[in-house]
Enzyme design. Sequence first.
Site, PDB file in Angstrom:
ATOM      1  N   GLY A  10     -53.348 -69.588  14.254  1.00 33.52           N
ATOM      2  CA  GLY A  10     -54.238 -69.166  13.164  1.00 33.52           C
ATOM      3  C   GLY A  10     -54.223 -67.649  13.025  1.00 33.52           C
ATOM      4  O   GLY A  10     -54.228 -66.941  14.025  1.00 33.52           O
ATOM      5  N   VAL A  23     -45.180 -51.532  16.234  1.00 35.83           N
ATOM      6  CA  VAL A  23     -43.989 -50.991  15.556  1.00 35.83           C
ATOM      7  C   VAL A  23     -43.921 -49.476  15.741  1.00 35.83           C
ATOM      8  O   VAL A  23     -42.889 -48.927  16.150  1.00 35.83           O
ATOM      9  CB  VAL A  23     -44.001 -51.373  14.049  1.00 35.83           C
ATOM     10  CG1 VAL A  23     -42.915 -50.619  13.283  1.00 35.83           C
ATOM     11  CG2 VAL A  23     -43.828 -52.880  13.893  1.00 35.83           C
ATOM     12  N   ARG A  71     -47.960 -72.824  12.861  1.00 33.54           N
ATOM     13  CA  ARG A  71     -48.118 -73.575  14.103  1.00 33.54           C
ATOM     14  C   ARG A  71     -46.846 -74.404  14.246  1.00 33.54           C
ATOM     15  O   ARG A  71     -46.493 -75.138  13.326  1.00 33.54           O
ATOM     16  CB  ARG A  71     -49.340 -74.486  14.039  1.00 33.54           C
ATOM     17  CG  ARG A  71     -50.650 -73.705  13.811  1.00 33.54           C
ATOM     18  CD  ARG A  71     -51.846 -74.595  13.996  1.00 33.54           C
ATOM     19  NE  ARG A  71     -53.064 -73.964  13.514  1.00 33.54           N
ATOM     20  CZ  ARG A  71     -53.789 -73.087  14.203  1.00 33.54           C
ATOM     21  NH1 ARG A  71     -53.414 -72.736  15.406  1.00 33.54           N
ATOM     22  NH2 ARG A  71     -54.887 -72.570  13.690  1.00 33.54           N
ATOM     23  N   ASP A 102     -54.093 -69.066  22.759  1.00 30.18           N
ATOM     24  CA  ASP A 102     -53.621 -69.759  23.953  1.00 30.18           C
ATOM     25  C   ASP A 102     -52.351 -70.582  23.728  1.00 30.18           C
ATOM     26  O   ASP A 102     -51.441 -70.577  24.558  1.00 30.18           O
ATOM     27  CB  ASP A 102     -54.722 -70.729  24.410  1.00 30.18           C
ATOM     28  CG  ASP A 102     -55.287 -70.292  25.739  1.00 30.18           C
ATOM     29  OD1 ASP A 102     -54.894 -69.219  26.228  1.00 30.18           O
ATOM     30  OD2 ASP A 102     -56.107 -71.047  26.292  1.00 30.18           O
ATOM     31  N   THR A 124     -57.106 -64.116  18.024  1.00 26.93           N
ATOM     32  CA  THR A 124     -57.712 -65.339  17.483  1.00 26.93           C
ATOM     33  C   THR A 124     -59.179 -65.062  17.217  1.00 26.93           C
ATOM     34  O   THR A 124     -59.825 -64.357  17.996  1.00 26.93           O
ATOM     35  CB  THR A 124     -57.592 -66.552  18.436  1.00 26.93           C
ATOM     36  OG1 THR A 124     -58.484 -67.594  17.966  1.00 26.93           O
ATOM     37  CG2 THR A 124     -57.977 -66.239  19.874  1.00 26.93           C
ATOM     38  N   ASP A 126     -61.431 -67.133  17.565  1.00 29.08           N
ATOM     39  CA  ASP A 126     -62.258 -68.036  18.375  1.00 29.08           C
ATOM     40  C   ASP A 126     -62.799 -67.446  19.682  1.00 29.08           C
ATOM     41  O   ASP A 126     -63.712 -68.019  20.269  1.00 29.08           O
ATOM     42  CB  ASP A 126     -61.461 -69.305  18.732  1.00 29.08           C
ATOM     43  CG  ASP A 126     -60.999 -70.065  17.502  1.00 29.08           C
ATOM     44  OD1 ASP A 126     -61.621 -69.890  16.447  1.00 29.08           O
ATOM     45  OD2 ASP A 126     -60.024 -70.828  17.603  1.00 29.08           O
ATOM     46  N   ASP A 128     -61.539 -67.610  22.518  1.00 27.95           N
ATOM     47  CA  ASP A 128     -61.493 -68.689  23.513  1.00 27.95           C
ATOM     48  C   ASP A 128     -60.355 -68.556  24.527  1.00 27.95           C
ATOM     49  O   ASP A 128     -59.963 -69.540  25.150  1.00 27.95           O
ATOM     50  CB  ASP A 128     -61.383 -70.049  22.795  1.00 27.95           C
ATOM     51  CG  ASP A 128     -60.110 -70.146  21.962  1.00 27.95           C
ATOM     52  OD1 ASP A 128     -59.444 -69.116  21.741  1.00 27.95           O
ATOM     53  OD2 ASP A 128     -59.771 -71.259  21.521  1.00 27.95           O
ATOM     54  N   ARG A 170     -62.867 -73.853  16.882  1.00 29.28           N
ATOM     55  CA  ARG A 170     -62.148 -74.951  17.550  1.00 29.28           C
ATOM     56  C   ARG A 170     -63.055 -75.578  18.601  1.00 29.28           C
ATOM     57  O   ARG A 170     -64.165 -75.980  18.264  1.00 29.28           O
ATOM     58  CB  ARG A 170     -60.845 -74.429  18.165  1.00 29.28           C
ATOM     59  CG  ARG A 170     -59.816 -75.513  18.426  1.00 29.28           C
ATOM     60  CD  ARG A 170     -58.566 -74.915  19.011  1.00 29.28           C
ATOM     61  NE  ARG A 170     -57.826 -74.156  18.017  1.00 29.28           N
ATOM     62  CZ  ARG A 170     -56.980 -74.696  17.139  1.00 29.28           C
ATOM     63  NH1 ARG A 170     -56.764 -75.983  17.134  1.00 29.28           N
ATOM     64  NH2 ARG A 170     -56.346 -73.952  16.265  1.00 29.28           N
ATOM     65  N   ALA A 185     -81.156 -67.659  13.679  1.00 31.83           N
ATOM     66  CA  ALA A 185     -81.201 -69.123  13.500  1.00 31.83           C
ATOM     67  C   ALA A 185     -82.136 -69.747  14.536  1.00 31.83           C
ATOM     68  O   ALA A 185     -82.355 -69.186  15.605  1.00 31.83           O
ATOM     69  CB  ALA A 185     -79.799 -69.698  13.648  1.00 31.83           C
ATOM     70  N   LYS A 213     -93.461 -72.425   9.233  1.00 35.51           N
ATOM     71  CA  LYS A 213     -92.168 -71.883   8.787  1.00 35.51           C
ATOM     72  C   LYS A 213     -91.664 -72.675   7.583  1.00 35.51           C
ATOM     73  O   LYS A 213     -91.760 -73.896   7.560  1.00 35.51           O
ATOM     74  CB  LYS A 213     -91.150 -71.950   9.917  1.00 35.51           C
ATOM     75  CG  LYS A 213     -91.409 -70.904  10.978  1.00 35.51           C
ATOM     76  CD  LYS A 213     -90.113 -70.459  11.602  1.00 35.51           C
ATOM     77  CE  LYS A 213     -90.371 -69.324  12.554  1.00 35.51           C
ATOM     78  NZ  LYS A 213     -89.161 -68.792  13.142  1.00 35.51           N
ATOM     79  N   HIS A 215     -88.488 -72.713   6.322  1.00 35.41           N
ATOM     80  CA  HIS A 215     -87.123 -73.222   6.345  1.00 35.41           C
ATOM     81  C   HIS A 215     -86.616 -73.233   7.778  1.00 35.41           C
ATOM     82  O   HIS A 215     -87.177 -72.578   8.652  1.00 35.41           O
ATOM     83  CB  HIS A 215     -86.214 -72.367   5.464  1.00 35.41           C
ATOM     84  CG  HIS A 215     -86.077 -70.983   5.980  1.00 35.41           C
ATOM     85  ND1 HIS A 215     -87.025 -70.012   5.731  1.00 35.41           N
ATOM     86  CD2 HIS A 215     -85.138 -70.411   6.755  1.00 35.41           C
ATOM     87  CE1 HIS A 215     -86.650 -68.909   6.344  1.00 35.41           C
ATOM     88  NE2 HIS A 215     -85.512 -69.115   6.966  1.00 35.41           N
ATOM     89  N   ARG A 243     -79.459 -79.494   4.034  1.00 36.62           N
ATOM     90  CA  ARG A 243     -78.123 -79.315   3.448  1.00 36.62           C
ATOM     91  C   ARG A 243     -77.166 -78.794   4.508  1.00 36.62           C
ATOM     92  O   ARG A 243     -77.535 -77.961   5.326  1.00 36.62           O
ATOM     93  CB  ARG A 243     -78.154 -78.265   2.330  1.00 36.62           C
ATOM     94  CG  ARG A 243     -78.992 -78.634   1.140  1.00 36.62           C
ATOM     95  CD  ARG A 243     -78.218 -79.597   0.224  1.00 36.62           C
ATOM     96  NE  ARG A 243     -78.887 -79.745  -1.048  1.00 36.62           N
ATOM     97  CZ  ARG A 243     -79.848 -80.618  -1.305  1.00 36.62           C
ATOM     98  NH1 ARG A 243     -80.294 -81.409  -0.342  1.00 36.62           N
ATOM     99  NH2 ARG A 243     -80.384 -80.701  -2.502  1.00 36.62           N
ATOM    100  N   ARG A 252     -61.697 -66.464   8.388  1.00 37.58           N
ATOM    101  CA  ARG A 252     -60.455 -65.909   8.958  1.00 37.58           C
ATOM    102  C   ARG A 252     -59.902 -64.747   8.140  1.00 37.58           C
ATOM    103  O   ARG A 252     -58.966 -64.085   8.589  1.00 37.58           O
ATOM    104  CB  ARG A 252     -59.392 -67.008   9.062  1.00 37.58           C
ATOM    105  CG  ARG A 252     -59.589 -67.920  10.224  1.00 37.58           C
ATOM    106  CD  ARG A 252     -58.294 -68.270  10.934  1.00 37.58           C
ATOM    107  NE  ARG A 252     -57.243 -68.741  10.088  1.00 37.58           N
ATOM    108  CZ  ARG A 252     -56.721 -69.976  10.140  1.00 37.58           C
ATOM    109  NH1 ARG A 252     -57.191 -70.858  11.005  1.00 37.58           N
ATOM    110  NH2 ARG A 252     -55.733 -70.314   9.367  1.00 37.58           N
TER     111      ARG A 252
HETATM  112  O1  F6P Z   1     -57.944 -70.809  15.909  1.00 40.25           O
HETATM  113  C1  F6P Z   1     -58.490 -70.332  14.734  1.00 40.25           C
HETATM  114  C2  F6P Z   1     -58.987 -71.457  13.880  1.00 40.25           C
HETATM  115  O2  F6P Z   1     -59.473 -70.930  12.667  1.00 40.25           O
HETATM  116  C3  F6P Z   1     -60.014 -72.375  14.530  1.00 40.25           C
HETATM  117  O3  F6P Z   1     -61.309 -71.817  14.507  1.00 40.25           O
HETATM  118  C4  F6P Z   1     -59.861 -73.623  13.707  1.00 40.25           C
HETATM  119  O4  F6P Z   1     -60.240 -74.747  14.460  1.00 40.25           O
HETATM  120  C5  F6P Z   1     -58.390 -73.647  13.430  1.00 40.25           C
HETATM  121  O5  F6P Z   1     -57.918 -72.323  13.556  1.00 40.25           O
HETATM  122  C6  F6P Z   1     -57.999 -74.172  12.068  1.00 40.25           C
HETATM  123  O6  F6P Z   1     -56.614 -74.209  12.021  1.00 40.25           O
HETATM  124  P1  F6P Z   1     -55.726 -74.467  10.736  1.00 40.25           P
HETATM  125  O7  F6P Z   1     -55.548 -73.140  10.052  1.00 40.25           O
HETATM  126  O8  F6P Z   1     -54.430 -74.950  11.286  1.00 40.25           O
HETATM  127  O9  F6P Z   1     -56.449 -75.441   9.885  1.00 40.25           O
END
Ligand code: F6P
Length: 319
Positions: A10, A23, A71, A102, A124, A126, A128, A170, A185, A213, A215, A243, A252
């Site tokens: 991603g 570069v 990917r 990863d 990334t 995420d 993660d 993810r 939140a 509250k 909402h 909703r 992203r």
């Molecule tokens: O790893 C980044 C990410 O945006 C995740 O948060 C999400 O699960 C995934 O990529 C979505 O991937 P794709 O672009 O392949 O739908």
Amino acid sequence: MTIGILTSGGDAPGMNAAIRAIVRAGLYHGWRVVGINRGYVGLMSGDTREMTSTSVSEIIGRGGTILYTARSEEMMSLGGQARAAANCREMGLDALIVIGGDGSFRGARALADLGIPVIGVPGTIDLDIPCTDYTIGFDTAVNTAMEAIDKIRDTSSSHERCSIVEVMGRSAGYIALYCAISTGAEDVLMPERWHGDEQELIRNVLERRNLGKKHSLIINAEGVGHSEELAKKIEAATGVESRATILGYLQRGGSPTCRDRIMATLMGGRAVDLIAEGKLNRVVAYRKDGIVDYEIHEALEMKKEMGNVLYSMMPMLRQ
Ligand code: F6P
């Protein structure tokens, strides 16, 4: 000396800033820098471009990746990995820098095992990747999501509704946690902590109504999912109009924040330094003392433990 560079998985805001740093630093050393298009897909098909100083002009503030990304299923197979390694040799690459998450690092590790010197740079949204406390793109993504959630809160509040906002990540809940704390939140659901107790969520919504509250805002990580279903259940059990909003890919995109530009520049610069020092098959990482690096096999064996400080504040903050 020739180095290759690719972005994989991603995309993440700040990848361009990392490409630029790599570069420019590579050229500064007098090396040839080859850009590989579309990640491992381009590596396997030999889809490359020559990188010059001007080819990375005016990209530091641009989201996405000028090298494109993909990917690659094929890179998970031994055959694909062997083909990628053979192409690296054919291109005369002395080292390959992989910017990604990863999964992309696992591809890089396979190449290292086949004798191709690699360096990983964590990119990334995420956050993660276990071996690092920061990944390029996270700050921009959470700021983008936070601003969107602030807007959802406005309309949710006007209509006295309960809003469930699903964010990316993810199977990690970092984006969800940061968004929950920064938007005030009432609840956050994350794969690392979610207990599956919907009744507790429902009780919380009712309690907040009883406190006057108007909402409720619940941030849900995509790793927990089922936001639409949750909204329906909450509405049915509480009578509070509910909703779900799935923020999706907008998280992203966008121009990287200052933090992402700086981190990408530092990490990209370190990747080139490592090659110059002959320290190969490593992953660049960030720890509290600054930029560090780990051997790639060691990096991929690390486990990530989410800290509890922010999460443990949720019950107090929701009052
Ligand atoms: O790893 C980044 C990410 O945006 C995740 O948060 C999400 O699960 C995934 O990529 C979505 O991937 P794709 O672009 O392949 O739908």
